[in-house]
Design an enzyme around this catalytic site. Structure first.
Site, PDB file in Angstrom:
ATOM      1  N   GLU A 138       0.847  -1.189   0.000  1.00  0.00           N
ATOM      2  CA  GLU A 138       0.000   0.000   0.000  1.00  0.00           C
ATOM      3  C   GLU A 138       0.878   1.234   0.000  1.00  0.00           C
ATOM      4  O   GLU A 138       2.008   1.215   0.491  1.00  0.00           O
ATOM      5  CB  GLU A 138      -0.901   0.008   1.242  1.00  0.00           C
ATOM      6  CG  GLU A 138      -1.998  -1.037   1.159  1.00  0.00           C
ATOM      7  CD  GLU A 138      -3.046  -0.897   2.243  1.00  0.00           C
ATOM      8  OE1 GLU A 138      -4.225  -1.060   1.920  1.00  0.00           O
ATOM      9  OE2 GLU A 138      -2.691  -0.636   3.400  1.00  0.00           O
ATOM     10  N   CYS A 149       3.561   9.030   0.320  1.00  0.00           N
ATOM     11  CA  CYS A 149       4.118   8.189   1.391  1.00  0.00           C
ATOM     12  C   CYS A 149       4.403   6.814   0.789  1.00  0.00           C
ATOM     13  O   CYS A 149       3.480   6.105   0.396  1.00  0.00           O
ATOM     14  CB  CYS A 149       3.117   8.095   2.540  1.00  0.00           C
ATOM     15  SG  CYS A 149       3.610   6.978   3.856  1.00  0.00           S
ATOM     16  N   CYS A 203       7.251  -6.141   7.255  1.00  0.00           N
ATOM     17  CA  CYS A 203       8.317  -5.601   8.093  1.00  0.00           C
ATOM     18  C   CYS A 203       8.753  -6.644   9.105  1.00  0.00           C
ATOM     19  O   CYS A 203       7.950  -7.439   9.576  1.00  0.00           O
ATOM     20  CB  CYS A 203       7.817  -4.351   8.816  1.00  0.00           C
ATOM     21  SG  CYS A 203       9.120  -3.418   9.628  1.00  0.00           S
ATOM     22  N   CYS A 250       7.020  -4.159  15.649  1.00  0.00           N
ATOM     23  CA  CYS A 250       6.431  -3.167  16.563  1.00  0.00           C
ATOM     24  C   CYS A 250       5.005  -3.628  16.861  1.00  0.00           C
ATOM     25  O   CYS A 250       4.239  -3.896  15.936  1.00  0.00           O
ATOM     26  CB  CYS A 250       6.420  -1.783  15.931  1.00  0.00           C
ATOM     27  SG  CYS A 250       8.061  -1.155  15.553  1.00  0.00           S
ATOM     28  N   CYS A 301       1.767  -1.799  15.248  1.00  0.00           N
ATOM     29  CA  CYS A 301       1.740  -1.454  13.815  1.00  0.00           C
ATOM     30  C   CYS A 301       1.164  -2.583  12.966  1.00  0.00           C
ATOM     31  O   CYS A 301       1.585  -3.736  13.074  1.00  0.00           O
ATOM     32  CB  CYS A 301       3.164  -1.126  13.352  1.00  0.00           C
ATOM     33  SG  CYS A 301       3.251  -0.637  11.624  1.00  0.00           S
ATOM     34  N   GLY A 313       7.163  -1.157   5.924  1.00  0.00           N
ATOM     35  CA  GLY A 313       8.560  -1.581   5.957  1.00  0.00           C
ATOM     36  C   GLY A 313       9.485  -0.646   6.708  1.00  0.00           C
ATOM     37  O   GLY A 313       9.108   0.460   7.096  1.00  0.00           O
ATOM     38  N   SER A 345      11.783   7.818   7.560  1.00  0.00           N
ATOM     39  CA  SER A 345      11.458   7.483   8.938  1.00  0.00           C
ATOM     40  C   SER A 345      12.027   6.104   9.272  1.00  0.00           C
ATOM     41  O   SER A 345      11.933   5.181   8.461  1.00  0.00           O
ATOM     42  CB  SER A 345       9.935   7.476   9.126  1.00  0.00           C
ATOM     43  OG  SER A 345       9.602   7.188  10.459  1.00  0.00           O
ATOM     44  N   SER A 350      11.183   6.900  14.944  1.00  0.00           N
ATOM     45  CA  SER A 350      10.023   6.457  15.719  1.00  0.00           C
ATOM     46  C   SER A 350      10.497   6.082  17.113  1.00  0.00           C
ATOM     47  O   SER A 350      11.169   5.075  17.295  1.00  0.00           O
ATOM     48  CB  SER A 350       9.386   5.237  15.039  1.00  0.00           C
ATOM     49  OG  SER A 350       8.989   5.579  13.731  1.00  0.00           O
ATOM     50  N   LEU A 351      10.148   6.918  18.081  1.00  0.00           N
ATOM     51  CA  LEU A 351      10.649   6.711  19.439  1.00  0.00           C
ATOM     52  C   LEU A 351       9.603   5.976  20.289  1.00  0.00           C
ATOM     53  O   LEU A 351       9.849   4.888  20.785  1.00  0.00           O
ATOM     54  CB  LEU A 351      10.990   8.091  20.031  1.00  0.00           C
ATOM     55  CG  LEU A 351      11.955   8.150  21.188  1.00  0.00           C
ATOM     56  CD1 LEU A 351      13.273   7.472  20.873  1.00  0.00           C
ATOM     57  CD2 LEU A 351      12.195   9.613  21.574  1.00  0.00           C
ATOM     58  N   HIS A 352       8.470   6.615  20.474  1.00  0.00           N
ATOM     59  CA  HIS A 352       7.279   6.035  21.114  1.00  0.00           C
ATOM     60  C   HIS A 352       7.430   5.680  22.591  1.00  0.00           C
ATOM     61  O   HIS A 352       6.429   5.396  23.265  1.00  0.00           O
ATOM     62  CB  HIS A 352       6.758   4.807  20.352  1.00  0.00           C
ATOM     63  CG  HIS A 352       6.478   5.066  18.911  1.00  0.00           C
ATOM     64  ND1 HIS A 352       5.956   6.249  18.446  1.00  0.00           N
ATOM     65  CD2 HIS A 352       6.660   4.293  17.805  1.00  0.00           C
ATOM     66  CE1 HIS A 352       5.830   6.182  17.130  1.00  0.00           C
ATOM     67  NE2 HIS A 352       6.256   5.023  16.714  1.00  0.00           N
ATOM     68  N   ASN A 374      -3.335   5.500  16.000  1.00  0.00           N
ATOM     69  CA  ASN A 374      -4.383   5.020  15.120  1.00  0.00           C
ATOM     70  C   ASN A 374      -4.748   3.626  15.624  1.00  0.00           C
ATOM     71  O   ASN A 374      -3.855   2.821  15.875  1.00  0.00           O
ATOM     72  CB  ASN A 374      -3.884   5.009  13.684  1.00  0.00           C
ATOM     73  CG  ASN A 374      -3.565   6.417  13.223  1.00  0.00           C
ATOM     74  OD1 ASN A 374      -4.411   7.303  13.287  1.00  0.00           O
ATOM     75  ND2 ASN A 374      -2.318   6.652  12.842  1.00  0.00           N
ATOM     76  N   CYS A 398      -0.828   6.558   9.858  1.00  0.00           N
ATOM     77  CA  CYS A 398       0.420   5.920  10.308  1.00  0.00           C
ATOM     78  C   CYS A 398       0.154   4.559  10.928  1.00  0.00           C
ATOM     79  O   CYS A 398      -0.691   4.413  11.793  1.00  0.00           O
ATOM     80  CB  CYS A 398       1.104   6.765  11.371  1.00  0.00           C
ATOM     81  SG  CYS A 398       1.502   8.397  10.842  1.00  0.00           S
TER      82      CYS A 398
HETATM   83  N1  SAH Z   1       9.621   1.527   9.836  1.00  0.00           N
HETATM   84  C1  SAH Z   1       9.748   2.959   9.785  1.00  0.00           C
HETATM   85  C2  SAH Z   1       8.828   3.577   8.754  1.00  0.00           C
HETATM   86  C3  SAH Z   1       7.359   3.424   9.052  1.00  0.00           C
HETATM   87  S1  SAH Z   1       6.694   4.992   9.303  1.00  0.00           S
HETATM   88  C4  SAH Z   1       9.528   3.532  11.166  1.00  0.00           C
HETATM   89  O1  SAH Z   1       9.292   2.764  12.078  1.00  0.00           O
HETATM   90  O2  SAH Z   1       9.672   4.720  11.351  1.00  0.00           O
HETATM   91  C5  SAH Z   1       5.189   4.642  10.067  1.00  0.00           C
HETATM   92  C6  SAH Z   1       5.043   5.410  11.350  1.00  0.00           C
HETATM   93  O3  SAH Z   1       3.784   5.075  11.944  1.00  0.00           O
HETATM   94  C7  SAH Z   1       6.109   5.018  12.357  1.00  0.00           C
HETATM   95  O4  SAH Z   1       6.472   6.144  13.101  1.00  0.00           O
HETATM   96  C8  SAH Z   1       5.351   4.045  13.218  1.00  0.00           C
HETATM   97  O5  SAH Z   1       5.946   3.864  14.468  1.00  0.00           O
HETATM   98  C9  SAH Z   1       4.000   4.708  13.280  1.00  0.00           C
HETATM   99  N2  SAH Z   1       2.917   3.836  13.718  1.00  0.00           N
HETATM  100  C10 SAH Z   1       2.828   2.505  13.602  1.00  0.00           C
HETATM  101  N3  SAH Z   1       1.670   2.063  14.120  1.00  0.00           N
HETATM  102  C11 SAH Z   1       1.015   3.148  14.571  1.00  0.00           C
HETATM  103  C12 SAH Z   1      -0.246   3.328  15.203  1.00  0.00           C
HETATM  104  N4  SAH Z   1      -1.049   2.308  15.469  1.00  0.00           N
HETATM  105  N5  SAH Z   1      -0.602   4.596  15.525  1.00  0.00           N
HETATM  106  C13 SAH Z   1       0.202   5.637  15.234  1.00  0.00           C
HETATM  107  N6  SAH Z   1       1.400   5.523  14.635  1.00  0.00           N
HETATM  108  C14 SAH Z   1       1.803   4.280  14.320  1.00  0.00           C
END
Ligand code: SAH
Length: 357
Positions: free
Chosen positions: A93, A111, A118, A122, A125, A169, A201, A224-226, A300, A343
């Site tokens: 996608e 995007c 992947c 995570c 995701c 990915g 990213s 992506s820190l989170h 999301n 995302c």
């Molecule tokens: N693999 C790379 C590129 C993906 S970018 C990365 O991890 O950065 C997609 C972004 O969406 C990343 O920041 C990821 O952490 C975030 N993401 C994944 N699941 C999500 C969710 N359920 N809600 C919000 N952001 C999410």
């Protein structure tokens, strides 16, 4: 024999290919412009090439674009998600985001996906839910931008202005193809998209961030820190947690120094998981003394993993706390959530009802 995908070749490689066919080098230039400037998907469209060459190329090479097998437009008509089928049947996608009158001009951001799944696992995701996947080639990444470019024109925009590698990915786990795609997209004989208009990213693969910094390109970097707590981050992002938070932040600062580009940390807020005031304080502590910009993304929903966004008041309080501690904070506008294009919502298959399997 598999046909060679000419969209993967840079100008130098294309010249070598063409001269090996016994053709003059200038034909390679024409071919490159056809593929990368005009987005040609068929040799027969290349009216500046002689018929005999078009036929010869079609025998051993391809410039076909992936097939668009589904297209969903958000209610606001500002986000389009496409499901593409690649030559081997693999599906990905990608998303087109349209911003009218963004800072006095229209912006259209594409995007792109870099893998058809992947390996980073995570747990929040949707892309991590696939078990089998593969790396995309440089040509398959460029093709996504070309498809989006055409669509942007059809929707009244002047083509793609910005690219984010934030689709399916982990781009840094497929860095050679990603680097080549950047160079192809940036080529002045092709789409000529400035490196400053491209953001990659990553979940935080430290050695690869350092490799990227060494390219000398002015690409934007988002990490992506989170979670700012090592244990929580390990639970949420097992693949990414191979590297410590300290190493990761140091690599971001070095990237900033080497490229002059400010780094963004993405922090998605997952209700009840990483949205407590103590999480905000840990984040502030980790990023204090840096000029890393914090991008807050309300989660999301991912029902399979009980992922939900916090209430509005919690989101606001979290951002405010960070600001009080001196961090620069942006709240990411959510778009495309109604078509599962936001995302972390990209996957490979879609049922007609919009429900996904
Ligand atoms: N693999 C790379 C590129 C993906 S970018 C990365 O991890 O950065 C997609 C972004 O969406 C990343 O920041 C990821 O952490 C975030 N993401 C994944 N699941 C999500 C969710 N359920 N809600 C919000 N952001 C999410």
């Amino acid at each position: 024999m598999d046909k060679i995908d000419l969209r993967c070749l840079n100008r130098q490689e294309l010249t070598q290919y063409i001269t090996e066919l016994g053709e003059p080098a200038y034909r390679a230039k024409q071919l490159f412009r056809q593929i990368h400037k005009h987005g040609a998907a068929d040799f027969q469209q290349m009216s500046d090439l002689p018929e005999a060459l078009r036929v010869a190329l079609a025998e051993c090479a391809t410039v076909a674009l992936p097939r668009v097998i589904d297209r969903q437009v958000s209610a606001a008509e500002d986000t389009v998600k496409l499901l593409l089928e690649l030559a081997d049947g693999e599906r990905i996608e990608m998303v087109l985001m349209l911003y009218e009158r963004w800072q006095a001009h229209n912006r259209a951001t594409c995007c792109v996906s870099s893998q058809s799944g992947c390996a980073m696992n995570c747990r929040f995701c949707a892309t991590a839910l696939h078990d089998h996947f593969r790396n995309l080639s440089a040509g398959e990444i460029v093709a996504q931008v070309q498809i989006a470019d055409r669509l942007a024109y059809q929707m009244g925009f002047a083509g793609i202005t910005n690219i984010v590698y934030m689709g399916m990915g982990e781009p840094l786990a497929n860095l050679a193809a990603v680097k080549k795609s950047l160079e192809l997209l940036n080529d002045e004989e092709g789409m000529n998209i400035g490196m400053r208009r491209i953001t990659i990213s990553t979940c935080g693969l430290v050695p690869k961030i350092r490799e990227m910094a060494g390219w000398g390109y002015q690409i934007g970097l988002a990490v992506s820190l989170h979670a700012a707590d090592p244990e929580l981050r390990r639970q949420l992002m097992p693949g990414a947690s191979r590297y410590s938070l300290e190493e990761l932040i140091r690599a971001c600062q070095d990237y900033r120094e080497q490229t002059g580009r400010r780094v963004t940390a993405e922090y998605a807020l997952f209700a009840g998981i990483n949205d407590h005031p103590s999480d905000a304080l840990k984040l502030a502590n980790l990023l204090t003394e840096t000029d890393i910009l914090v991008n807050i993304i309300p989660a999301n929903p991912l029902p399979e993993a009980d992922i939900e966004p916090p209430d509005e008041a919690v989101i606001e309080a979290f951002c405010q706390l960070l600001q009080e501690k001196g961090l620069k904070v942006q709240l990411r506008h959510k778009r495309g959530a109604d078509i599962q294009a936001a995302c972390g919502q990209l996957r490979r298959r879609q049922t007609p009802s919009g429900q996904q399997d």
